[in-house]
Design a protein around this motif. Sequence first.
Motif, short mmCIF file in Angstrom:
data_model
loop_
_atom_site.label_atom_id
_atom_site.label_comp_id
_atom_site.label_asym_id
_atom_site.label_seq_id
_atom_site.Cartn_x
_atom_site.Cartn_y
_atom_site.Cartn_z
N TYR A 1 0.67 -1.28 -0.11
CA TYR A 1 -0.23 -0.19 -0.33
C TYR A 1 0.59 1.09 -0.02
CZ TYR A 1 -3.56 3.27 1.48
OH TYR A 1 -4.37 4.62 1.81
N LEU A 2 2.05 1.01 0.43
CA LEU A 2 2.96 1.54 0.84
C LEU A 2 3.51 2.33 -0.80
CD1 LEU A 2 3.93 2.34 4.46
CD2 LEU A 2 2.23 4.15 3.68
N TRP A 3 4.38 1.13 -1.10
CA TRP A 3 4.98 1.45 -2.05
C TRP A 3 4.22 1.97 -3.58
CZ3 TRP A 3 9.57 0.15 -3.81
CH2 TRP A 3 9.68 0.64 -5.13
N ASN A 4 2.74 1.35 -3.14
CA ASN A 4 1.90 1.82 -4.48
C ASN A 4 1.12 3.53 -3.89
OD1 ASN A 4 2.36 -0.23 -5.59
ND2 ASN A 4 0.75 -1.04 -5.05
N TRP A 5 1.16 3.81 -3.16
CA TRP A 5 0.94 5.44 -2.58
C TRP A 5 1.79 5.99 -2.88
CZ3 TRP A 5 1.33 7.54 2.62
CH2 TRP A 5 0.76 9.16 2.37
N LEU A 6 3.57 6.08 -2.72
CA LEU A 6 4.16 6.58 -2.90
C LEU A 6 4.79 7.08 -4.23
CD1 LEU A 6 5.21 6.66 0.73
CD2 LEU A 6 4.14 8.63 -0.40
N GLU B 1 4.40 8.39 -7.81
CA GLU B 1 4.43 9.23 -7.56
C GLU B 1 5.46 9.94 -8.05
OE1 GLU B 1 1.44 12.81 -8.40
OE2 GLU B 1 1.26 10.52 -7.83
N THR C 1 3.35 0.15 -10.39
CA THR C 1 2.94 0.02 -8.84
C THR C 1 2.98 -1.50 -8.60
OG1 THR C 1 0.81 -0.60 -9.89
CG2 THR C 1 0.93 1.84 -9.24
#
Length: 142
Positions: free
Chosen positions: A43-48, A51, A57
Amino acid sequence: MEEYIEHKVKNKAEKYIKKIVKVIFYIIAGIAFLLLFAYIFMYLWNWLMPEIFGLTTLTYWQAAGLLILSKIIFGSFSEGGGRKKKHKKGQSKRPFNTKRRGICGDDFSKWKHYDAFWKDEGEKAYDKYVEEKRNEKNESSS
């Protein structure tokens, strides 16, 4: 006497069953924690990362694999690779009188003079080097 032995055997059996249940619980809790940790990492990887760095992702299993790979490469998620060094009481991990040293024992305190050196001598030396390379290129192409 027979009741006493029967009671003792029953108590031992209950103890072993409780220990087995505890071990199974800790194994299941550990697996659940690892699965949750991999999900949080994904979740953190795909969020940060997409971007900030433009990376792709990750799927859940890619995130879990990346965590396992980092564990293999770096040894642990805790300081010291999971091995705790024992220190004597009152002794710190690092004595106060030691300097921090970089790779190959370099003392990084000398880097505070780098900018002044580059302004004084570095640019001149670099310009001279570039000029020599240009001359070599011109001579070889002639």
